[in-house]
Design a protein around this motif. Structure first.
Motif, PDB file in Angstrom:
ATOM      1  N   GLU A   1       5.379   6.140  10.912  1.00  0.00           N
ATOM      2  CA  GLU A   1       6.462   6.239   9.937  1.00  0.00           C
ATOM      3  C   GLU A   1       7.845   6.346  10.574  1.00  0.00           C
TER       4      GLU A   1
ATOM      5  N   ARG B   1       4.788  -1.593  14.859  1.00  0.00           N
ATOM      6  CA  ARG B   1       3.449  -2.183  14.843  1.00  0.00           C
ATOM      7  C   ARG B   1       2.918  -2.335  16.268  1.00  0.00           C
TER       8      ARG B   1
ATOM      9  N   GLN C   1       2.001   1.025  17.757  1.00  0.00           N
ATOM     10  CA  GLN C   1       0.745   1.561  17.224  1.00  0.00           C
ATOM     11  C   GLN C   1      -0.455   0.850  17.821  1.00  0.00           C
TER      12      GLN C   1
ATOM     13  N   LEU D   1      -1.270   0.232  -5.784  1.00  0.00           N
ATOM     14  CA  LEU D   1      -0.404   0.527  -4.648  1.00  0.00           C
ATOM     15  C   LEU D   1      -0.481   1.974  -4.159  1.00  0.00           C
ATOM     16  N   PRO D   2      -0.466   2.971  -5.056  1.00  0.00           N
ATOM     17  CA  PRO D   2      -0.170   4.340  -4.612  1.00  0.00           C
ATOM     18  C   PRO D   2      -1.083   4.878  -3.511  1.00  0.00           C
TER      19      PRO D   2
ATOM     20  N   TRP E   1      -0.229   3.281  -0.195  1.00  0.00           N
ATOM     21  CA  TRP E   1       1.189   3.494   0.113  1.00  0.00           C
ATOM     22  C   TRP E   1       1.446   4.938   0.545  1.00  0.00           C
ATOM     23  N   VAL E   2       0.898   5.861  -0.191  1.00  0.00           N
ATOM     24  CA  VAL E   2       1.163   7.268   0.117  1.00  0.00           C
ATOM     25  C   VAL E   2       0.412   7.704   1.373  1.00  0.00           C
ATOM     26  N   MET E   3      -0.828   7.243   1.528  1.00  0.00           N
ATOM     27  CA  MET E   3      -1.618   7.764   2.637  1.00  0.00           C
ATOM     28  C   MET E   3      -1.236   7.154   3.978  1.00  0.00           C
ATOM     29  N   THR E   4      -0.995   5.852   4.029  1.00  0.00           N
ATOM     30  CA  THR E   4      -0.710   5.241   5.334  1.00  0.00           C
ATOM     31  C   THR E   4       0.443   4.239   5.328  1.00  0.00           C
ATOM     32  N   GLU E   5       1.023   3.943   4.171  1.00  0.00           N
ATOM     33  CA  GLU E   5       2.061   2.913   4.080  1.00  0.00           C
ATOM     34  C   GLU E   5       1.604   1.588   4.688  1.00  0.00           C
TER      35      GLU E   5
ATOM     36  N   PRO F   1      -1.884   2.239  10.342  1.00  0.00           N
ATOM     37  CA  PRO F   1      -1.102   1.877  11.525  1.00  0.00           C
ATOM     38  C   PRO F   1      -1.247   0.396  11.887  1.00  0.00           C
ATOM     39  N   ALA F   2      -0.179  -0.122  12.449  1.00  0.00           N
ATOM     40  CA  ALA F   2      -0.133  -1.511  12.886  1.00  0.00           C
ATOM     41  C   ALA F   2      -0.572  -2.459  11.768  1.00  0.00           C
ATOM     42  N   ASN F   3      -0.090  -2.229  10.557  1.00  0.00           N
ATOM     43  CA  ASN F   3      -0.396  -3.047   9.387  1.00  0.00           C
ATOM     44  C   ASN F   3      -1.892  -3.135   9.106  1.00  0.00           C
TER      45      ASN F   3
ATOM     46  N   TYR G   1       5.545  -4.992  -1.400  1.00  0.00           N
ATOM     47  CA  TYR G   1       6.551  -3.965  -1.646  1.00  0.00           C
ATOM     48  C   TYR G   1       7.467  -3.791  -0.446  1.00  0.00           C
ATOM     49  N   LYS G   2       6.867  -3.832   0.751  1.00  0.00           N
ATOM     50  CA  LYS G   2       7.682  -3.715   1.960  1.00  0.00           C
ATOM     51  C   LYS G   2       8.660  -4.875   2.076  1.00  0.00           C
TER      52      LYS G   2
ATOM     53  N   PHE H   1       3.723   5.004 -11.269  1.00  0.00           N
ATOM     54  CA  PHE H   1       4.469   5.308 -10.050  1.00  0.00           C
ATOM     55  C   PHE H   1       5.387   4.170  -9.609  1.00  0.00           C
TER      56      PHE H   1
ATOM     57  N   TYR I   1       6.319  12.523  -4.767  1.00  0.00           N
ATOM     58  CA  TYR I   1       6.272  11.610  -3.622  1.00  0.00           C
ATOM     59  C   TYR I   1       7.499  11.805  -2.734  1.00  0.00           C
TER      60      TYR I   1
END
Lengths: 408, 298, 276
Positions: A187, A379, A382, B228-229, B232-236, B239-241, B251-252, C210, C230
């Motif tokens: 993040e 990325r 990671q 999404l949520p 999105w909330v847990m790892t966005e 890692p590394a997509n 969304y990104k 959301f 959030y």
């Protein structure tokens, strides 16, 4: 007679209007303020009130916006034609604004005396194609914080360079339930945590010819070093599950020997780990001294109809007493010479520790699509931390992607 | 009453139709238009770009990996949900002590917003201070804490499990609704014939439940595909997509990188995928719906 | 009776793993919400804590501006539900009672909109709201939630309405009641439970939404509860997990109570309506 009366009436109305002029012809300057803390809004309201008292014909309309929605908010406002007249923005976005003709160059407004009040280092990032596109409004620099209790217990000395850091790390990680070095891996600002090493190893985000510097030998060496620390258990395990906040929490618990951080952590440390014996130090060196300087910019919008009034307010808000109050309140480093000369900034050991790096501070380059470039970098990091790719492979690929994003 | 054809019913459906056209129809058209334009960082259209945005999407390896992952995500979550919900519904449909309480507990996750569920799980799964590790270590399953969200594969698996968990209540509700409408006579008749419970399940319950299962699958596919949520909330997506699905990637692109043209193109592609589901859904519904409808119209 | 007892035990045993998983996050939520702040990050992690700090709730309320977010959520959910119902009831009645040209096409249209998810259209919706000058305005959420919920509410209401015998209304006509009067006196009272159940579905959807709220609402004083919570987690210098969890508990418990009380109506609703 009746006829004659009408113009007279009209004239008197006009005169009345003229009399009421200052009140009715009041100009409003819309100012979007990024919310640094709960103090930000009240501070700028206070400045605005003082300014309005001196300039009753100008009204300053302050709008406070949280940081994480600021860019989105400005984007929408610009697209929707409701952009403010001035706004605080992250300097890393400035180029996007400048390229799209949204930012107004301020060279014509900036008198030599006013310009001279700024510390040059902080002015530099706002200069695009030789034009000053905004004024630095807030600055902070990064530094290393070490937990001296752990160093003493392990019999290690706080490091000045990376070799010493590695030696100290080995000693500290031998302590039970302790990790030597906090490594952020997910993040916001995961890339920054790597730039600290990149710069001090002698690399840079962009090379002189504008290509990505991620595939340079220095970058690969820096990443390899991080990975080696990770593999040897000198960092906390699984950095890809540690955001900036998670790493700082570990440090507050007294589990970490060293972290790289910002001045805003100091008050948190004092509140949550009051017994900890900590020290602010410059980043370890190798090929170069460096710190990450982060500035925010005050930008004037090209579409504004009230630029002169807005500028008048800007000059007012940069008065020494206001700058001093702002920097102290938010915990920033001063961007103007007079505030920087204050005793507080030279004697307080924590602040001085952060300010010491300013002469050699590096800044995120002002380039378009910065957020996407940062994401590409994260990325790659990671992948390295997870062992999915070697530092060389991951960084070379990332550099290629970044060059492509930049159209090189 | 049916003789009252003409303007009156039209006037009755028109206000709602107008709102739906406006709020749902307009964005579709706008997206289609935008996807063929070059769009600036600030949302200003800068001229016709043909299919350049689409070409860019198709050339993007992250799009393809997100697409694959979306398929895995959807199939696993929906499949898992179905497999768990049907037996649960059958149990909950039967009469037993404490059934009311059991129903309430099973329905609970529905009452929490997905976002909050994900926030709570993010905290629960925290490697060093999370209570999942605390529990597993207390009962001796784990010796060392696990960093659940550090690696994409494990993180994605965990996210799928959470996805299943939150989809169970809705699906179970559909199934319970279906089970409660099954005719009791068939069961009684088969009892007389000496059929076992398994026979009953295979030969009576499953066929009669088929329309409900179909609908539950299709509705869940649509919800999960668009969800999404949790991720999105847990790892966005990191890692590394490694946990990006189409919606998180979209969304990104749109709101972080300002690649509005490309994002519009992805939206349209997703719209196309959904359209296929819609057609499937319509076919299923008209087939399953016909008989009761005829009766009602009688 | 004996066999029912055995059956109950077996069933509870079968259900228990899932129940543990369902209740686990609730326990985590609660235990975190009442912990003292300095006992959040302990290693090794533990369920144990030294005292119940109920003050966390009060602190959280003030610090996160919870009351405002609660109000915003209630505002958006109630208004969008009312709007959806007001528009859906006549439409559902028309579908249930009349034959009219384009009825089939209208049904297909409804099904299509049911399939549309806000996330796919979020970009277009966003641009629409920009064009309307409604970004950062709670009413933009009211409109979109109502529009997206309508397909569902119309279908459910229509299925309910089909179960209300039309003879009753026709009988009233014969007695000389006007069309409107028969609607008001005979039909609507019978349809109230249906409207209530449909309204609850719509309310819960809006309450939990959301993505749109995250996209359309920018200033923190207009955040709805999911976005507010959030925002306490994402990209912060510091996450106050005990406050986050206290907020989640407060946002969840009322809905969970109402929900568990109503669940049998929801199941009946599914049997009648949602599925078609």
């Amino acid at each position: 007679m009746i006829r004659a009366k009408r113009p007279a009436l009209a004239v008197s109305l006009l005169a009345l209007a003229a009399l009421a002029g200052p009140a009715m012809a009041e100009t409003t300057v819309d100012f979007t303020v990024a919310e640094y803390s709960s103090k930000t809004g009240p501070f700028f309201e206070e400045v605005a009130a003082a300014f309005e008292a001196e300039n009753p014909d100008i009204k300053i309309n302050i709008e406070v916006v949280p940081w994480d929605t600021l860019l989105q908010r400005l984007t929408t406002d610009i697209a929707g034609g409701t952009a403010p007249d001035i706004s605080i923005i992250g300097t890393r976005w400035l180029l996007d604004f400048a390229e799209q003709g949204i930012a107004e160059p301020v060279d014509d407004y900036l008198t030599p005396e006013f310009k001279d009040t700024f510390i040059d280092t902080f002015m530099a990032p706002s200069v695009i194609d030789g034009k000053i596109m905004g004024l630095p409004v807030a600055a902070s620099a990064r530094a290393m914080i070490v937990n001296q209790d752990l160093f003493e217990k392990a019999g290690a000395t706080p490091p000045e360079n990376w070799d010493q850091l590695y030696e100290a790390a080995q000693k500290i990680s031998a302590l039970p339930d302790t990790y030597a070095f906090g490594l952020q891996g997910k993040e916001i600002e995961t890339d920054a945590y790597f730039y600290y090493a990149l710069w001090t190893f002698g690399g840079d985000i962009l090379t002189a010819d504008g290509m990505s510097g991620l595939d340079s030998p220095e970058a690969i060496e820096a990443a390899t070093f991080y990975k080696k620390m990770l593999d040897e258990g000198l960092t906390q395990p699984s950095p890809t599950n540690y955001s900036r906040e998670d790493v700082f929490n570990l440090f507050k618990q007294g589990t970490l020997g060293m972290i790289f951080t910002f001045p805003m952590l100091i008050p948190q440390l004092q509140a949550e780990a009051p017994d900890m014996n900590y020290k602010v130090l410059p980043f370890p060196e190798k090929a170069a001294k460096a710190t990450y300087g982060v500035t925010d910019t005050l930008m004037l919008f090209a579409d504004s109809d009230v630029k002169d009034e807005a500028w008048k307010f800007i000059e007012f808000a940069y008065g020494d007493e206001w700058r001093s109050k702002f920097d102290h309140g938010e915990g920033f480093l001063p961007v103007t010479k007079n505030v920087a000369a204050e005793e507080y900034y030279t004697t307080d050991k924590d602040i001085a520790g952060f300010a010491a790096g300013l002469p050699y501070a590096k800044f995120a380059p002002t380039i378009a699509n910065w957020e996407e470039i940062a994401d590409t970098t994260v990325r790659a990091l990671q992948q390295i931390y997870l062992g999915q790719a070697t530092p060389e492979a991951a960084l070379t690929e990332a550099a290629g992607t970044i060059n492509q994003i930049r159209g090189k | 009453m049916t003789s009252f054809s003409g303007l009156r019913p039209l006037a009755m459906i028109l206000p709602g139709l107008f709102l739906a056209m406006f709020i749902i129809g307009y964005p579709v058209v706008d997206l289609a238009y935008t996807s063929l334009q070059e769009v600036s960082r600030f949302g200003k259209l800068q001229g016709y770009a043909g299919f350049a945005n689409f070409a860019e999407v198709f050339a993007d390896p992250l799009f393809w990996s997100s697409l694959t992952r979306t398929a895995i995500w959807t199939v696993c979550v929906v499949g898992g949900t179905m497999l768990i919900s049907l037996p649960i519904a059958i149990i909950l449909n039967d009469d037993f002590y404490g059934r009311g309480l059991a129903r309430v507990i099973i329905m609970l996750p529905w009452a929490i917003s997905l976002t909050m569920t994900a926030v709570v799980w993010r905290w629960t799964l925290n490697g060093r201070s999370g209570l999942l590790n605390a529990t597993l270590m207390d009962i001796g399953v784990l010796a060392e804490p696990i960093e659940w969200l550090a690696e994409a594969q494990l993180a994605f698996t965990v996210e799928i499990l959470v996805g299943i968990l939150v989809s169970i209540p809705f699906t179970t509700t559909i199934f319970l609704g279906g089970l409660s409408s099954l005719p009791q006579e068939s069961y009684e008749a088969s009892m007389v014939d000496g059929a076992t419970r398994w026979d009953q399940f295979v030969h009576i319950t499953l066929p009669l439940m088929k329309p409900f299962i179909n609908i539950a699958i299709v509705l869940n596919v649509i919800y999960v595909f668009n969800s999404l949520p949790i991720i999105w909330v847990m790892t966005e997506g990191g890692p590394a997509n490694g946990t990006d699905i189409l919606v998180t990637y979209l969304y990104k692109l749109a709101f972080r990188f300002g690649q509005l043209g490309k994002a519009a193109a992805i939206s349209l592609i997703m719209f196309g995928v959904l359209l296929v589901f819609t057609i499937l859904y319509v076919t299923l519904v008209t087939r399953g719906d016909r008989q009761p409808q005829e009766v009602a119209d009688e | 009776m004996q066999s029912k007892l055995v059956k109950s035990l077996v069933y509870w045993l079968l259900l228990s793993p899932l129940m543990v998983v369902i209740l686990f996050p609730f326990a985590v939520m609660f235990v975190t919400a009442v912990r003292p702040r300095d006992e959040l990050f302990v290693f090794p992690p533990t369920w144990w804590f030294s005292e119940f700090r109920w003050e966390n709730f009060a602190e959280m309320w003030v610090k996160t501006n919870f009351g405002q977010a609660l109000f915003n959520s209630v505002y958006v959910s109630v208004l969008s539900t009312l709007l959806a119902l007001v528009l859906s009831i006549p439409a559902a009645y028309a579908l249930s009672r009349y034959r009219f040209p384009g009825k089939g096409a209208y049904r297909t249209f409804l099904l299509m909109t049911q399939m549309m998810s806000p996330i796919v259209l979020v970009l277009g919706l966003f641009r629409l709201m920009v064009a309307l000058g409604m970004v950062n305005n709670l009413n933009s959420l009211v409109l979109t939630y109502a529009a997206f919920n309508m397909a569902f509410t119309i279908w459910m209401l229509q299925s309910y309405f089909n179960t209300i015998p039309r003879d009753l209304e026709e009988a009233a006509w014969i007695d000389g009641a006007t069309h409107f009067a028969s609607l008001r006196r005979i039909f609507l009272p019978l349809a109230v439970p249906a409207m209530a159940v449909t309204g609850i579905f719509s309310f819960i959807n809006a309450w939990n939404e959301f993505v749109l709220a995250l996209t359309m609402i920018r200033s923190s004083e207009d955040f709805t509860l999911p976005v507010q919570i959030y925002s306490q987690v994402a990209g912060r210098y510091q996450v106050e997990w005990h406050h986050v969890m206290a907020g989640t508990v407060l946002a969840t418990v009322p809905v969970a109570i109402v929900f568990s009380w109503l669940q049998k109506y929801l199941i009946r609703g599914m049997a009648l309506g949602a599925v078609k």
